[in-house]
Design a protein around this motif. Structure first.
Motif, PDB file in Angstrom:
ATOM      1  N   ASP A  68       0.801  -1.188   0.098  1.00  0.00           N
ATOM      2  CA  ASP A  68      -0.056   0.030   0.022  1.00  0.00           C
ATOM      3  C   ASP A  68       0.784   1.367   0.044  1.00  0.00           C
ATOM      4  OD1 ASP A  68      -1.848   2.007   0.427  1.00  0.00           O
ATOM      5  OD2 ASP A  68      -2.516   1.228   2.495  1.00  0.00           O
ATOM      6  N   SER A  69       0.865   1.951  -0.968  1.00  0.00           N
ATOM      7  CA  SER A  69       1.581   3.036  -1.202  1.00  0.00           C
ATOM      8  C   SER A  69       1.350   4.431  -0.782  1.00  0.00           C
ATOM      9  CB  SER A  69       2.091   3.241  -2.802  1.00  0.00           C
ATOM     10  OG  SER A  69       0.868   3.754  -3.549  1.00  0.00           O
ATOM     11  N   GLY A  70       0.055   4.268   0.057  1.00  0.00           N
ATOM     12  CA  GLY A  70      -0.604   5.743   0.491  1.00  0.00           C
ATOM     13  C   GLY A  70       0.321   6.530   1.129  1.00  0.00           C
ATOM     14  N   VAL A  71       1.089   6.165   2.021  1.00  0.00           N
ATOM     15  CA  VAL A  71       1.903   7.137   3.080  1.00  0.00           C
ATOM     16  C   VAL A  71       3.304   7.334   2.514  1.00  0.00           C
ATOM     17  CG1 VAL A  71       0.503   6.703   5.104  1.00  0.00           C
ATOM     18  CG2 VAL A  71       2.414   4.994   4.391  1.00  0.00           C
ATOM     19  N   TYR A  72       3.645   6.593   1.295  1.00  0.00           N
ATOM     20  CA  TYR A  72       4.974   6.774   0.745  1.00  0.00           C
ATOM     21  C   TYR A  72       5.130   7.702  -0.540  1.00  0.00           C
ATOM     22  CZ  TYR A  72       5.266   2.379   3.612  1.00  0.00           C
ATOM     23  OH  TYR A  72       5.281   1.754   4.669  1.00  0.00           O
TER      24      TYR A  72
END
Length: 415
Positions: free
Chosen positions: A332-336
């Motif tokens: 999950d790339s959401g916070v990256y």
């Protein structure tokens, strides 16, 4: 009219994802901004404490927030020492191996853990600072007005967009392990409108040193009983978080020797989970947990590696040319920073070419799955291609890094 409003309020999925990522990033920045304010208050209160602050102007500072990054810095430090360049090495680990070294030109100091160490770094008075730590001027660690230049040296071969959001925005230079890492950082600079950093592909010092060690050591004697190394990343998408007890049970039932090496960050961010798994799966004749500072002995001892999206996959595959298995986990790339990029991460697309995918449905037949992966011959060509993309300038990375720093020092002093 309703359709008109619906059309006006519609947000396409790509834009929605970007807005959500930005929202998460703003919240993160706000939380750590408050912490930074607290640190700043401590800075003002503590300015008169001579033991806390060094008011002399330093030449080169290497900053390490944890002892595990000594493998990145050791070859670079030795190159500085050999050239007679004065360096101050600041570490936040009281048992950092650098503190036991005997150098003439390199002075190592323990600057304190937590906020005490950040206070030292936030008041840094130096020409330039080299660090592996992401999040400069975003989290607790702030740019000092008295330090002219900040250089980031990666501690992994994989995508630099796998750092948390805004991780590299405030560095002046990033010395990449390969050319491929540059494109994504340039794209992020364009999207955010941030200043262009100096970006030079220099290679990866730890791999240079380990490759020498692999060449010097005797080849592994493959036993009848295979050794499997489980070395995942950390976080909710890592193997131990997602499959924990189920995958450990499956591995134990194979009869193979099993070594479990959690990511170092798991020991703090996921301590409760690790403690629980260690109680349920204690060390035994064919099952062990490993927390050594260096992972080399584990990598060398294993016949095959199981991981997820951890950078250790590439260290293992590039050094030993042995097969890797990657678990079916979704990143999950959401916070990256990867959330800002419109194409798949290099590490994930490459993983499909150099590894064998393990799905949860195959846990029940783990022994046969591992044996089949050990016999696979399809990945060798893809492995060489991936190695050339991610690990450039092999054998010369430390010299190239010090060359860059030495030239930069001359320019800074001239200006």
């Amino acid at each position: 009219m309703t359709n008109l409003y619906s059309t006006m309020l519609y947000i396409d999925p790509g834009t929605g994802s970007m807005l959500f990522s930005l929202f998460i990033g703003l919240i993160t920045t706000g939380v750590f901004g408050l912490r930074a304010l607290i640190i700043k208050i401590h800075s003002v209160v503590g300015r008169g404490k001579k033991e806390e602050l060094d008011h002399s102007h330093l030449n080169v500072v290497i900053y390490s927030d944890h002892k595990r990054y000594w493998n990145v810095f050791e070859p670079v430090v030795k190159e500085f020492e050999n050239r007679g360049i004065c360096v101050n090495y600041f570490t936040q680990s009281p048992d950092d191996p650098v503190l036991c070294q005997k150098f003439y030109h390199v002075k190592a100091s323990f600057i304190g853990e937590g906020n005490k160490g950040f206070l030292k770094m936030n008041m840094l008075n130096a020409e330039l600072c080299i660090a592996t730590t992401p999040g400069l001027d975003v989290l607790q660690w702030k740019r000092s007005r008295n330090c002219k230049y900040y250089i980031h040296v990666p501690h992994m071969l994989t995508d630099l967009t796998s750092y948390r959001m805004f991780a590299l925005d405030h560095y002046d230079a990033v010395l990449t392990t390969g050319e491929y890492q540059i494109e994504d950082i340039r794209k992020i600079e364009e999207i955010r409108g941030t200043a262009k950093k100096e970006m030079i592909p220099v290679g990866f010092p730890p791999m240079d040193e380990l490759s020498k060690k692999v060449s010097a050591d005797a080849p592994k004697a493959f036993d009848d009983v295979k050794t499997v190394l489980l070395a995942p990343s950390w976080g909710k998408n890592g193997i131990l978080s997602k499959f924990g007890q189920k995958i450990l049970s499956s591995l134990k039932e194979t009869g193979f020797n099993v070594i479990v090496r959690p990511h170092p960050q798991s020991l703090t961010a996921e301590k409760e989970m690790i403690d629980d798994l260690m109680k349920k799966f204690p060390d035994s004749e064919n099952f062990s947990w490993n927390f050594d500072n260096s992972n080399f002995d584990c990598l060398k001892a294993s016949d095959i590696l199981i991981s997820d999206f951890s950078g250790v996959i590439y260290e293992y595959a590039f050094l030993f040319n042995r097969p890797v298995i990657y678990a079916d986990v979704q990143f999950d790339s959401g916070v990256y920073d990867a959330a800002w990029i419109d194409h798949p991460m290099w590490c994930l697309s490459t993983l499909e070419k150099i590894g064998v995918k393990l799905e949860e449905s195959q846990f029940s037949d783990m022994k046969n799955f591992i044996n089949n992966a050990l016999e696979s011959q399809d990945i060798k060509k893809a492995l060489e291609e991936a190695k050339s993309q991610a690990w450039c300038n092999r054998g010369n990375s430390a010299k190239t890094i010090v060359d860059f720093v030495q030239n930069k020092l001359e320019m800074l002093k001239e200006n």
